[in-house]
Design an enzyme around this catalytic site. Structure first.
Site, PDB file in Angstrom:
ATOM      1  N   HIS A 177      -1.633   4.797  -3.597  1.00  0.00           N
ATOM      2  CA  HIS A 177      -1.086   5.891  -4.455  1.00  0.00           C
ATOM      3  C   HIS A 177      -2.291   6.321  -5.578  1.00  0.00           C
ATOM      4  O   HIS A 177      -2.366   7.225  -6.017  1.00  0.00           O
ATOM      5  CB  HIS A 177       0.476   5.632  -4.885  1.00  0.00           C
ATOM      6  CG  HIS A 177       1.624   5.927  -4.116  1.00  0.00           C
ATOM      7  ND1 HIS A 177       2.494   6.754  -4.667  1.00  0.00           N
ATOM      8  CD2 HIS A 177       1.838   5.380  -2.856  1.00  0.00           C
ATOM      9  CE1 HIS A 177       3.363   6.813  -3.361  1.00  0.00           C
ATOM     10  NE2 HIS A 177       2.947   6.034  -2.541  1.00  0.00           N
TER      11      HIS A 177
ATOM     12  N   VAL B 177      -4.878   9.908  -5.552  1.00  0.00           N
ATOM     13  CA  VAL B 177      -5.050  10.979  -6.669  1.00  0.00           C
ATOM     14  C   VAL B 177      -6.314  10.633  -7.549  1.00  0.00           C
ATOM     15  O   VAL B 177      -6.482   9.520  -8.056  1.00  0.00           O
ATOM     16  CB  VAL B 177      -3.764  10.879  -7.589  1.00  0.00           C
ATOM     17  CG1 VAL B 177      -4.063  11.918  -8.537  1.00  0.00           C
ATOM     18  CG2 VAL B 177      -2.499  10.979  -6.720  1.00  0.00           C
TER      19      VAL B 177
ATOM     20  N   ASP C  29      -9.391   5.082  -9.229  1.00  0.00           N
ATOM     21  CA  ASP C  29      -9.834   4.654 -10.735  1.00  0.00           C
ATOM     22  C   ASP C  29      -8.789   4.285 -11.607  1.00  0.00           C
ATOM     23  O   ASP C  29      -9.145   4.510 -12.550  1.00  0.00           O
ATOM     24  CB  ASP C  29     -10.188   6.238 -11.207  1.00  0.00           C
ATOM     25  CG  ASP C  29      -9.012   7.359 -11.205  1.00  0.00           C
ATOM     26  OD1 ASP C  29      -7.895   6.836 -10.685  1.00  0.00           O
ATOM     27  OD2 ASP C  29      -9.146   8.225 -11.985  1.00  0.00           O
TER      28      ASP C  29
END
Length: 202
Positions: free
Chosen positions: A69, A73, A77
């Site tokens: 997850h 997106v 990071d």
């Protein structure tokens, strides 16, 4: 002696690793922290293995989903770890992330590493290492070298989760487009979806 068959969770992690993608991936390397924080990988490994030993059925899948997850997106990071503020609902609080777990494992590893080598190891790399170590637990050895050197993101938006994370209601065309936007093809989509479903049942 017959070796265990590759875990479907391992296949999923290999594909998730591709989500780092592009120029960022080219800058990563194995054992990135050896000069600056030699104990980094061992610290994460020891914490993760101890926690997985206490919950071997559920925690590997939880840490794997956390990695997936996060990576889907904005790349891998750690923007998923950022807390919401009065003016912004962060990824962590988006509906698709409501069932995620394993945050406490990452927090513990980060706290220990901050004591050992402050300001050196990114949360993004801790998440990547934790996924590897959790999946490796059943094999008793590291299954692969994690490419390290990620920088933590500073932007986190729930709206991006809603648009980027594949939804159970997405049709094939939508799923194909979402995967293509991450540099993944239809074969990756089929494998990733199947192993993701498998991880949900562990």
């Amino acid at each position: 002696m017959t070796r265990p068959a590759p875990s479907p969770l391992l296949v999923l992690v290999v594909l998730v690793g591709a989500l780092a993608g592009g120029h960022e991936a080219a800058l990563l390397k194995a054992h990135f922290y050896r000069p600056s924080c030699p104990a980094a990988e061992a610290v994460v490994r020891d914490i993760v293995l101890a926690r997985v030993a206490a919950d071997p059925a559920a925690l590997p899948a939880r840490l794997l989903r956390l990695f997936f997850h996060d990576c889907f997106v904005r790349g891998c990071d750690a923007s998923l770890l950022i807390d919401s503020t009065a003016g912004n609902t962060a990824e962590k609080d988006a509906a698709p992330n409501g069932s995620l777990g394993g945050f406490d494992v990452i927090d513990t590893a980060k706290a220990v590493l901050e004591a050992v080598c402050p300001g050196v190891v990114s949360c993004a790399d801790i998440v990547a290492l934790a996924a590897r170590d959790a999946i490796s637990f059943q094999f008793g050895r590291d299954l692969w070298d994690v490419q390290l050197g990620r920088r933590d993101g500073v932007v986190s938006s729930a709206s991006e989760v809603l648009s980027d994370i594949p939804s159970p209601s997405d049709n094939f065309t939508v799923l194909e487009a979402k995967f293509a936007s991450k540099g993944l093809d239809v074969k990756d989509l089929v494998i990733l979806s199947g192993t993701y479903i498998s991880s949900q049942h562990h």
